[in-house]
Design an enzyme around this catalytic site. Structure first.
Site, PDB file in Angstrom:
ATOM      1  N   ASP A 226       0.854  -1.184   0.000  1.00 28.21           N
ATOM      2  CA  ASP A 226       0.000   0.000   0.000  1.00 28.21           C
ATOM      3  C   ASP A 226       0.894   1.239   0.000  1.00 28.21           C
ATOM      4  O   ASP A 226       1.842   1.332   0.797  1.00 28.21           O
ATOM      5  CB  ASP A 226      -0.910  -0.002   1.231  1.00 28.21           C
TER       6      ASP A 226
ATOM      7  N   ASN B 280      -2.048  13.236  -3.817  1.00 29.69           N
ATOM      8  CA  ASN B 280      -3.130  13.687  -4.690  1.00 29.69           C
ATOM      9  C   ASN B 280      -3.595  15.090  -4.313  1.00 29.69           C
ATOM     10  O   ASN B 280      -3.801  15.955  -5.172  1.00 29.69           O
ATOM     11  CB  ASN B 280      -4.312  12.716  -4.612  1.00 29.69           C
TER      12      ASN B 280
ATOM     13  N   ASP C 149      -1.263   9.808 -10.289  1.00 30.53           N
ATOM     14  CA  ASP C 149      -1.302   8.765 -11.322  1.00 30.53           C
ATOM     15  C   ASP C 149       0.108   8.335 -11.708  1.00 30.53           C
ATOM     16  O   ASP C 149       0.360   7.145 -11.951  1.00 30.53           O
ATOM     17  CB  ASP C 149      -2.047   9.270 -12.557  1.00 30.53           C
TER      18      ASP C 149
ATOM     19  N   GLU D 255      -4.658   2.554  -4.178  1.00 29.78           N
ATOM     20  CA  GLU D 255      -3.203   2.592  -4.043  1.00 29.78           C
ATOM     21  C   GLU D 255      -2.676   1.295  -3.454  1.00 29.78           C
ATOM     22  O   GLU D 255      -1.598   1.251  -2.861  1.00 29.78           O
ATOM     23  CB  GLU D 255      -2.767   3.782  -3.181  1.00 29.78           C
TER      24      GLU D 255
END
Length: 398
Positions: free
Chosen positions: A262, A270, A279, A305
């Protein structure tokens, strides 16, 4: 209408229908270049049968016979181009065009030989045979892994090439191929020749249709199981293939381990640097997993993620090394769009399949180990161990 003329008419219709079938596939999926060339090949085959059917209407049929030969050979050239595209091989244009021109010239020159001479018959049939055998060479040179259907196709092509090579001897055994081009359709050889052509025409086409449709369905399945952003399998694809790989590993008695990862503090990336940067981080991490995964590994993006990789043939220690190597490599990578001193990290949970376990229990244990890694400060690897096994040494943050 003679038997040979009737078979010619059937072959003409079948070739046209097969051309339409391949063209339909080419229109459905424009990437299927092989289907377009196959359609061209069978259209030329239909044109050949039309010309053969019309020969009795010409008083001087020699030019028409040469044209018919060239059209048929051009159809096989188009077929070979289709095979080359299907098997990811550069079409041998020079070789095929050289053979096409030389064969057409030779057929034009042998028109003065006695009609039933073996040399004249060979001049017609050997180029067909050689061009067909060339298709086998194209398949054999392919970098793609061959499957059973590919071997069956090569066997059919070999049989087709051999029947072309045998036709001059069949013609002589049956009394020739008619006293003139116009009389060809009335000969016994014509019936045998056209019947053989029909068998191989349909057999090869049906096999290729099956193979192309299989490839189209496989691509559609792969697209539905692939995460567009990372290029790895999505959760659906990962679970399907991981379960299958796990069952196979259990049958063969090899160890299976699972690594779940993770990305740490991904929301802050973000929110602070934009979704385009987020991204890019996803793609970078997915690229590391893709480089790490071998043919026996199943890797996927199973959440926003969150990633997973099933390691068939790897025990807990080997899986831990892979996870630690990926963790260290990712934390050292500079990420485009982030400040120079900012690095991204990931947390990892690792579990090995227990003798009594299954895929779901393996996922739960790896996920619990991932939770432990996050609880211990992130950017680390934690292992899922049996309750009575004691604590194994755990890697710290890099």
């Amino acid at each position: 209408m003679t038997g040979a003329a009737f078979i010619l008419a059937i072959n003409m219709a079948v070739a046209g229908l097969l051309a339409a079938a391949f063209m339909t596939i080419a229109v459905y999926d424009v990437r299927r270049v092989s289907a377009r060339w196959m359609a061209v090949g069978y259209l030329l085959g239909a044109a050949y049968f039309i010309i053969e059917f019309s020969i009795p209407a010409f008083s001087n049929a020699i030019p028409v016979v040469v044209v018919a030969f060239a059209v048929m050979l051009a159809g096989i050239v188009a077929f070979n181009v289709a095979i080359a595209h299907k098997y990811d091989v550069a079409p041998p244009w020079r070789l095929m065009l050289g053979l096409f021109i030389a064969a057409t010239v030779v057929v034009s020159l042998v028109q003065d030989l006695p009609r039933h001479s073996l040399a004249r018959m060979m001049a017609y049939q050997l180029p067909y045979a050689l061009m067909t055998f060339l298709a086998i060479g194209i398949i054999r040179s392919s970098p793609l892994k061959r499957q059973h259907l590919d071997s069956l196709l090569m066997a059919l092509l070999a049989a087709t090439g051999l029947q072309f090579a045998a036709k001059p001897f069949i013609a002589q055994a049956l009394g020739g191929w008619g006293a003139s081009p116009q009389a060809y359709v009335e000969s016994s050889y014509a019936s045998v020749s056209q019947a053989l052509g029909a068998v191989f025409l349909v057999a090869i086409a049906l096999l290729l249709l099956v193979m192309i449709v299989r490839d189209v369905l496989a691509d559609a399945t792969n697209k539905s199981e692939t995460d567009a952003l990372s290029g790895l399998m999505n959760r659906r694809g990962f679970e399907y293939h991981a379960r299958d790989a796990l069952r196979s590993a259990v049958r063969h008695g090899v160890p299976v381990s699972l690594v779940i990862a993770d990305l740490d503090h991904f929301k802050t990336i973000n929110d602070g640097f934009g979704h385009a940067c987020g991204d890019h981080v996803i793609k970078v991490f997915a690229g590391l997993l893709h480089e790490t995964a071998s043919d026996s590994h199943i890797a996927g993006r199973i959440g926003g993620e969150e990633f997973a990789i099933l390691l068939s043939g790897s025990n807990l220690a080997a899986a831990r090394l892979l996870a630690e190597g990926t963790r260290a490599a990712f934390s050292a990578l500079p990420i485009v769009g982030l400040p120079a001193g900012r690095r991204c990290t990931a947390s990892f949970g690792v579990a090995e399949l227990r003798p009594e376990g299954d895929f779901d229990s393996l996922m739960r244990r790896a996920d619990q180990a991932l939770y432990d890694a996050k609880k211990d400060g992130r950017d680390c690897v934690r292992l899922a161990v049996a309750p009575d096994a004691g604590d194994l040494p755990l890697t710290g943050r890099g």
